[in-house]
Each structure stands twice: as structure tokens, then as C-alpha cells.
Enzyme design. Structure first.
Site, mmCIF file in Angstrom:
data_model
loop_
_atom_site.group_PDB
_atom_site.id
_atom_site.type_symbol
_atom_site.label_atom_id
_atom_site.label_comp_id
_atom_site.label_asym_id
_atom_site.label_seq_id
_atom_site.Cartn_x
_atom_site.Cartn_y
_atom_site.Cartn_z
ATOM 1 N N ASP A 244 -4.440 -2.402 -3.271
ATOM 2 C CA ASP A 244 -5.740 -1.741 -3.390
ATOM 3 C C ASP A 244 -5.684 -0.647 -4.454
ATOM 4 O O ASP A 244 -6.605 0.141 -4.586
ATOM 5 C CB ASP A 244 -6.217 -1.195 -2.042
ATOM 6 C CG ASP A 244 -5.318 -0.104 -1.467
ATOM 7 O OD1 ASP A 244 -4.367 0.340 -2.147
ATOM 8 O OD2 ASP A 244 -5.555 0.299 -0.319
ATOM 9 N N ASP B 206 0.839 -1.194 0.000
ATOM 10 C CA ASP B 206 0.000 0.000 0.000
ATOM 11 C C ASP B 206 0.873 1.242 0.000
ATOM 12 O O ASP B 206 2.023 1.205 0.438
ATOM 13 C CB ASP B 206 -0.933 0.021 1.211
ATOM 14 C CG ASP B 206 -2.191 0.852 0.970
ATOM 15 O OD1 ASP B 206 -2.360 1.404 -0.142
ATOM 16 O OD2 ASP B 206 -3.020 0.953 1.891
ATOM 17 N N GLY B 207 0.309 2.324 -0.489
ATOM 18 C CA GLY B 207 0.946 3.619 -0.467
ATOM 19 C C GLY B 207 0.023 4.610 0.206
ATOM 20 O O GLY B 207 -1.192 4.415 0.241
ATOM 21 N N ASP C 120 -1.418 -0.700 4.929
ATOM 22 C CA ASP C 120 -1.900 0.678 4.994
ATOM 23 C C ASP C 120 -1.351 1.389 6.229
ATOM 24 O O ASP C 120 -0.927 2.543 6.138
ATOM 25 C CB ASP C 120 -3.429 0.694 5.009
ATOM 26 C CG ASP C 120 -3.979 2.097 5.138
ATOM 27 O OD1 ASP C 120 -3.842 2.877 4.168
ATOM 28 O OD2 ASP C 120 -4.529 2.437 6.204
ATOM 29 N N HIS D 191 -9.357 -0.152 2.796
ATOM 30 C CA HIS D 191 -10.114 0.279 3.977
ATOM 31 C C HIS D 191 -11.400 -0.522 4.163
ATOM 32 O O HIS D 191 -12.417 0.012 4.583
ATOM 33 C CB HIS D 191 -10.404 1.783 3.916
ATOM 34 C CG HIS D 191 -9.186 2.596 3.631
ATOM 35 N ND1 HIS D 191 -8.201 2.813 4.586
ATOM 36 C CD2 HIS D 191 -8.756 3.196 2.501
ATOM 37 C CE1 HIS D 191 -7.235 3.531 4.034
ATOM 38 N NE2 HIS D 191 -7.539 3.775 2.780
ATOM 39 N N GLU E 115 2.354 3.939 -4.170
ATOM 40 C CA GLU E 115 1.750 2.637 -4.503
ATOM 41 C C GLU E 115 2.715 1.810 -5.365
ATOM 42 O O GLU E 115 2.919 0.616 -5.109
ATOM 43 C CB GLU E 115 0.422 2.823 -5.245
ATOM 44 C CG GLU E 115 -0.680 3.459 -4.438
ATOM 45 C CD GLU E 115 -1.384 2.535 -3.454
ATOM 46 O OE1 GLU E 115 -1.016 1.352 -3.341
ATOM 47 O OE2 GLU E 115 -2.309 3.017 -2.769
#
Length: 149
Positions: A72, A12-13, A136, A126, A50
């Protein structure tokens, strides 16, 4: 032919402002072993973070693996699974002949994928996915830390 070791990678970023301080996070899992990686930059974009997360996940692996890489980011997943071959064919230009943004990161990701058998998996961000939530948190913490530098 020997079977490649299986690794799960959750990436994740995050960015606090876009552009702004950003971070990337990775959770690597092989069997019951886990490893967390993260880092950040003082001024960047979410898309760059990302991409960096996926690159860092793949380059952290010391030998070729079968990697189930969860992200994501539709930008990262669609870029690698749908758009990159056209970009390469067009000299790293989009369909409307503009230079591909973040080209150096896309090229690094293509190279990193070349060492492994990568199975791309999109997860909704999320939404409570445990691996994505950990990645995240790592990315968000790294973005906050990058903003303090």
C-alpha cells in the site's frame, strides 16, 4: 525453461510516531500454504519499515520465484518501478542531485528483486483487502512491541 513457483506477498510497514517505534509485516502465500513474518525497530520511519517489509518478503524465499508483491506504499512501488533506474544512473542521487534517502534499503531491495520475477501491485491501505490487512496487523503489532523495548 522451468516455470517459476508463484508466490503472493503482502507487505506493510507501520510507525507509532514518524520517527518512532516501527514495525514491518509480511504475509507470504504459495498455494494453500501461508507464512507470516514481522519485526520492528525502536526508532525508525514508516518509509524504512515499508521498504524493510518488501526486502524481508523477497529474501525469505529460498529459491527464485514469480512474486506478486502487494504494497500500500506508493513510495516503495514508485521507487522500484519509476525512480530507481534514474537514481542508479545518477549515482544514487535524485533529479535535484541530493542523495537518495534510505539508499542502503533501496540497494538491498534492488538486489532482492534481482533473484525473482516481481510483479508489483498497489493496494489501497485500510480498505479491507485481506492480505494487506493481515500484513498491516503484523506491522502494527511489531511497532507496538518495538516501542516496549
Amino acid at each position: 525453461m522451468t516455470e517459476l513457483p508463484r508466490v503472493e506477498a503482502f507487505t506493510d510497514g507501520a510507525c507509532k510516531g514518524n520517527p518512532g517505534p516501527g514495525g514491518w509485516g509480511v504475509l507470504l502465500r504459495m498455494g494453500d500454504k501461508e507464512r507470516e513474518l514481522s519485526g520492528g525497530e525502536a526508532l525508525t520511519t514508516n518509509n524504512r519499515m515499508e521498504l524493510t517489509a518488501a526486502i524481508e518478503a523477497l529474501t525469505a524465499l529460498k529459491r527464485p520465484c514469480h512474486v506478486a508483491l502487494s504494497t500500500d506504499s506508493r513510495y516503495v512501488m514508485d521507487g522500484l518501478t519509476k525512480w530507481v533506474k534514474g537514481w542508479q544512473r545518477n549515482g544514487w542521487r535524485t533529479a535535484d542531485k541530493k542523495p537518495v534517502k534510505n539508499v542502503e534499503l533501496w540497494q538491498a531491495l534492488v538486489a532482492a528483486c534481482g533473484r525473482h520475477r516481481v510483479e508489483w501491485q498497489w493496494v489501497k491501505g485500510h480498505a479491507g483487502h485481506p492480505g494487506n490487512e493481515r500484513a498491516d496487523r503484523l506491522a502494527s503489532d511489531a511497532a507496538v512491541a518495538a516501542g516496549r523495548r
